[in-house]
Motif scaffolding. Structure first.
Motif, mmCIF file in Angstrom:
data_model
loop_
_atom_site.group_PDB
_atom_site.id
_atom_site.type_symbol
_atom_site.label_atom_id
_atom_site.label_comp_id
_atom_site.label_asym_id
_atom_site.label_seq_id
_atom_site.Cartn_x
_atom_site.Cartn_y
_atom_site.Cartn_z
ATOM 1 N N VAL A 1 0.471 -1.419 0.426
ATOM 2 C CA VAL A 1 -0.465 0.377 0.209
ATOM 3 C C VAL A 1 0.911 1.161 -0.126
ATOM 4 C CG1 VAL A 1 -1.427 1.343 1.360
ATOM 5 C CG2 VAL A 1 -1.673 -1.150 1.248
ATOM 6 N N LEU A 2 2.037 0.993 0.827
ATOM 7 C CA LEU A 2 3.230 2.757 0.803
ATOM 8 C C LEU A 2 3.485 3.051 -0.459
ATOM 9 C CD1 LEU A 2 4.776 2.150 4.344
ATOM 10 C CD2 LEU A 2 3.024 4.245 3.581
ATOM 11 N N LEU B 1 3.449 5.740 -2.511
ATOM 12 C CA LEU B 1 4.236 6.677 -3.881
ATOM 13 C C LEU B 1 4.440 6.814 -4.905
ATOM 14 C CD1 LEU B 1 6.927 5.471 -0.390
ATOM 15 C CD2 LEU B 1 5.754 7.670 -1.067
ATOM 16 N N LYS B 2 3.358 5.579 -5.502
ATOM 17 C CA LYS B 2 4.161 5.734 -6.846
ATOM 18 C C LYS B 2 2.643 6.404 -7.779
ATOM 19 C CE LYS B 2 5.269 1.961 -9.625
ATOM 20 N NZ LYS B 2 5.528 0.836 -9.472
ATOM 21 N N ARG B 3 1.513 6.448 -6.731
ATOM 22 C CA ARG B 3 0.779 7.082 -7.482
ATOM 23 C C ARG B 3 0.608 8.596 -7.301
ATOM 24 N NH1 ARG B 3 -3.897 7.781 -10.142
ATOM 25 N NH2 ARG B 3 -6.042 8.329 -9.254
ATOM 26 N N PHE B 4 1.431 9.533 -5.907
ATOM 27 C CA PHE B 4 0.961 10.810 -5.479
ATOM 28 C C PHE B 4 2.813 11.312 -5.244
ATOM 29 C CE2 PHE B 4 -2.604 8.979 -3.421
ATOM 30 C CZ PHE B 4 -3.138 10.288 -3.937
ATOM 31 N N THR C 1 3.824 11.387 -13.590
ATOM 32 C CA THR C 1 2.133 11.566 -14.051
ATOM 33 C C THR C 1 1.782 11.258 -15.421
ATOM 34 O OG1 THR C 1 1.381 13.493 -14.193
ATOM 35 C CG2 THR C 1 0.848 12.552 -11.922
ATOM 36 N N GLY C 2 2.542 11.483 -15.825
ATOM 37 C CA GLY C 2 2.880 12.159 -18.190
ATOM 38 C C GLY C 2 2.302 12.188 -18.859
ATOM 39 N N SER C 3 1.299 12.996 -17.648
ATOM 40 C CA SER C 3 0.425 14.217 -18.975
ATOM 41 C C SER C 3 1.165 15.243 -19.435
ATOM 42 C CB SER C 3 -0.432 14.769 -17.596
ATOM 43 O OG SER C 3 -0.077 15.554 -17.162
#
Length: 155
Positions: free
Chosen positions: A41-42, A46-49, A54-56
């Motif tokens: 979960v950690l 960390l990867k999500r936020f 984000t690659g946008s």
């Protein structure tokens, strides 16, 4: 246990208990699963936020293209708010090689970026019958020598 140890235990009236029970084993496995779940979960959080990953296209800094030059050296074309920079990356550090006046646009290829996309595209080509558009194998050595294409007999 040795006979002497058994005799001393029997003399004192003590009983031998199991050192490892099923309940303690289940507790150990449960604790391990709990720790691994927290770790996963950690890592996901960390990867999500993580900022800038984000690659946008609205990101301030993005890598347009990369060219590996060796095992640890590479060229990077980086876009920084519309201005493109050519960077050299090596174990010694990162060097600015050139600032481009006109931004380059990488050629658009219809190659899928992930394996599932590549597999889907290959299956569609196979269904359409365009799987082998070019010959993929060279003539065999027997065909180059002028031998017949029949397999050798087992006489």
């Amino acid at each position: 246990m040795t006979p002497l140890l058994l005799a001393s235990v029997a003399a004192h009236g003590a009983t031998t208990e199991a050192v490892f029970s099923w309940w303690s084993g289940l507790q150990l496995v449960g604790a391990l699963i709990f720790v691994l779940a927290i770790f996963l979960v950690l890592v996901w959080v960390l990867k999500r936020f993580q900022p800038g990953v984000t690659g946008s296209s609205s990101a301030i800094l993005r890598v347009v293209a990369t060219l590996p030059l060796g095992t640890r050296e590479r060229l990077l074309l980086v876009d920084l708010q519309g201005q493109q920079l050519l960077l050299g990356v090596s174990p010694a550090g990162i060097s600015l090689l050139h600032v481009l006046e006109q931004p380059l646009t990488p050629p658009q290829r219809n190659l899928p970026t992930d394996f599932s996309g590549w597999l889907r595209q290959a299956m569609e080509r196979r269904r359409k019958g365009t799987w082998h558009e070019t010959p993929v194998c060279e003539p065999t050595a027997a065909a180059r020598r002028g031998d017949s294409s029949a397999p050798p007999s087992a006489d």
